[in-house]
Design an enzyme around this catalytic site. Sequence first.
Site, PDB file in Angstrom:
ATOM      1  N   HIS A 100       0.398   4.962   1.901  1.00 43.96           N
ATOM      2  CA  HIS A 100      -0.912   4.432   1.389  1.00 43.96           C
ATOM      3  C   HIS A 100      -0.832   5.061   0.327  1.00 43.96           C
ATOM      4  O   HIS A 100      -0.599   6.027  -0.399  1.00 43.96           O
ATOM      5  CB  HIS A 100      -1.845   4.780   2.871  1.00 43.96           C
ATOM      6  CG  HIS A 100      -2.607   3.421   1.950  1.00 43.96           C
ATOM      7  ND1 HIS A 100      -3.978   3.460   1.563  1.00 43.96           N
ATOM      8  CD2 HIS A 100      -3.253   2.838   2.807  1.00 43.96           C
ATOM      9  CE1 HIS A 100      -4.560   2.639   1.589  1.00 43.96           C
ATOM     10  NE2 HIS A 100      -4.482   2.153   1.537  1.00 43.96           N
ATOM     11  N   ASP A 111      -1.001  12.033   7.873  1.00 43.56           N
ATOM     12  CA  ASP A 111      -1.830  11.027   7.773  1.00 43.56           C
ATOM     13  C   ASP A 111      -1.806  10.140   9.089  1.00 43.56           C
ATOM     14  O   ASP A 111      -0.956   9.385   9.545  1.00 43.56           O
ATOM     15  CB  ASP A 111      -1.089   9.410   6.943  1.00 43.56           C
ATOM     16  CG  ASP A 111      -2.376   8.941   6.889  1.00 43.56           C
ATOM     17  OD1 ASP A 111      -2.993   8.638   7.244  1.00 43.56           O
ATOM     18  OD2 ASP A 111      -1.775   8.091   5.277  1.00 43.56           O
ATOM     19  N   GLN A 171      -3.266   5.250  11.514  1.00 49.67           N
ATOM     20  CA  GLN A 171      -2.222   4.396  12.327  1.00 49.67           C
ATOM     21  C   GLN A 171      -2.443   5.246  14.250  1.00 49.67           C
ATOM     22  O   GLN A 171      -1.763   4.160  14.635  1.00 49.67           O
ATOM     23  CB  GLN A 171      -2.099   3.423  11.488  1.00 49.67           C
ATOM     24  CG  GLN A 171      -1.816   2.877  10.229  1.00 49.67           C
ATOM     25  CD  GLN A 171      -2.739   1.473  10.024  1.00 49.67           C
ATOM     26  OE1 GLN A 171      -3.117   1.428  10.843  1.00 49.67           O
ATOM     27  NE2 GLN A 171      -3.601   1.630   9.260  1.00 49.67           N
ATOM     28  N   LYS A 203     -11.015   3.165  12.576  1.00 45.45           N
ATOM     29  CA  LYS A 203     -10.103   2.562  13.244  1.00 45.45           C
ATOM     30  C   LYS A 203      -9.487   2.821  14.581  1.00 45.45           C
ATOM     31  O   LYS A 203      -8.947   2.351  15.058  1.00 45.45           O
ATOM     32  CB  LYS A 203      -8.792   3.144  12.330  1.00 45.45           C
ATOM     33  CG  LYS A 203      -8.510   2.590  10.907  1.00 45.45           C
ATOM     34  CD  LYS A 203      -7.445   2.539  10.182  1.00 45.45           C
ATOM     35  CE  LYS A 203      -6.791   2.267   8.731  1.00 45.45           C
ATOM     36  NZ  LYS A 203      -7.456   1.534   7.788  1.00 45.45           N
ATOM     37  N   CYS A 242      -1.926  -2.036   0.264  1.00 45.78           N
ATOM     38  CA  CYS A 242      -2.189  -0.514  -0.251  1.00 45.78           C
ATOM     39  C   CYS A 242      -0.911  -0.147  -0.576  1.00 45.78           C
ATOM     40  O   CYS A 242      -0.883   1.170  -0.159  1.00 45.78           O
ATOM     41  CB  CYS A 242      -3.358  -0.321   0.137  1.00 45.78           C
ATOM     42  SG  CYS A 242      -5.120  -0.899  -0.283  1.00 45.78           S
TER      43      CYS A 242
END
Lengths: 405, 149
Positions: A121, A199, A202, A225, A363
């Site tokens: 991202h 990261d 997600q 999220k 993104c």
Amino acid sequence: MTTQFQIRNDFPLLSQEVNGNPLVYLDSAASSLTPQTVIDRITRYYSQEHSNVHRGIHRLSQNATDAYESTRDEVQRFINAKSRNEIVFTYGTTDSINLLAATLGSQVQSGDTILITEMEHHANIVPWQEITWKTGAELAFIPMDSNGDLDLDVMKDLLRNRRVKILALVHISNSLGTVNPVEEIIQIAHENGTLVMIDAAQSAPHMPLDVQKIDCDFLVFSAHKVCGPTGFGILYGKEELLNSLPPYRSGGSMIEKVELTESTYQSSPFRFETGTPPIASGIAFSESIAYYKTLGWEWITRTEHELFAYAENRLKSISGLKLIGSPQKRAAVLPFVLEGIHGMDAGMVLDKKGFALRTGHHCTQPVLRHFSIASSIRASFMFYNTKEEIDRFIVAIEETKAFFT
Amino acid sequence: MSAIEMSAIEQKEKELIQEFARYPDWESKYKHLIQIGEKTSHLSEDQKTESNLVRGCQSQVWLIADLDGDMVQYQADSDAAITRGLVALLTRFYSGVKPAEILQHQPNFLNDIGLSQHLSPTRSNGLLAMIRQIKIYALAFQSKLSARN
């Protein structure tokens, strides 16, 4: 036994209509919906408990501080960190990465390499680019193949042949859905003396995370999220590493002692937390974690796996629809293009039909360039979605195709 | 204000609102936009350059402008069909208008024809970015004209 019917009642937003059609929310990868218990917790905080944290000796402030700090304990258990001191509160994933890039980045020198991947991202590219501009360090990329999987052989070469200070990589790609083998990657990186940041923006919503098991040095994600409020996020770091980093922002709370010309800093997590934080969001995030606990990972992962496999099969059956990439392991998001129809056009028509989707570059412009695509459509799924919604989605895609012919 | 007192641009605005009144629902409106885009001449490949790209659009939008006497002539294109219709609508609207008038004009007609939802400042289809670029060209031509006079 949890049913999806019950689950859907927990999310007030799901009963909305868009343009006279029932809302079908397929954009959880951008932000997940918020359960009523989390909304109620925010309301209760503002109506009965509001006060600043970490400051007052009065009852309200102490209660707010206790509630806010108990989220730290919840997050520690949520990702199985060793200590609560390893949980730094931030404003979200992007903020967490900026914090890490700025602090760890100050220890990077010319001749060092910062390694990221081709599927990051923008939030995990640009902060590192800035560090390389400031320090003269180099930014290198682990390439991905035509399926959308990382090339681990190239990664091994890069780790061996360069002085790689940090490897920052995505767990589940937000634009492809690739699930990276982080445990294996972390092990290889550590063999070469490289620190690893994951990261998990997600992955945190979709799979149980165990930072001790995967042995990452840092891990970042956003509350919003994971059925939580916006403006609140997590930076996990191994305690001794966090305590070796300089402060990020300066101000109150992060200091131990302030003289007029010098100050000494608190240790983690307070070293990195200054100014009044998003207290309501922080407190309410405990309810999000409680909600996940109520559903249970076993149910969540089974439900989402079934849903995802169903969606993937149904989408594959549409003529003129091409899924982007075919990674060995994919989860959470399905990106695709419709032959002869721009993603933006399709998204605008599907929006009118009540479908919330992401179109464009998500993104991750380098990823789309890799697949020579200008604009894709991304459907992302969460446990509150249903097979019936996917059936309706398939019909809507057919109608969209017809609209443009 | 009577029709006689209307400026050219106000007249255009009125006509456009009348044109779109025939398309009350989103389906016919989008179809009409797509048609406008198809009927408008497309830019050639060598006009679709990086420097003609309008930044801030999810789809690719190219915009070029020329001064024809004291009026501006715009041409635009996009790789997305609805967006091409939107830019064609704008270029048709602002072409043949004096730079000063373009600069003064507020595109309120987009509300009246039911397209204002496309005006969100970020991550939208970039209608706002297109209008900004149209005005930047107008500003440049206005300086050129006043230098000439």
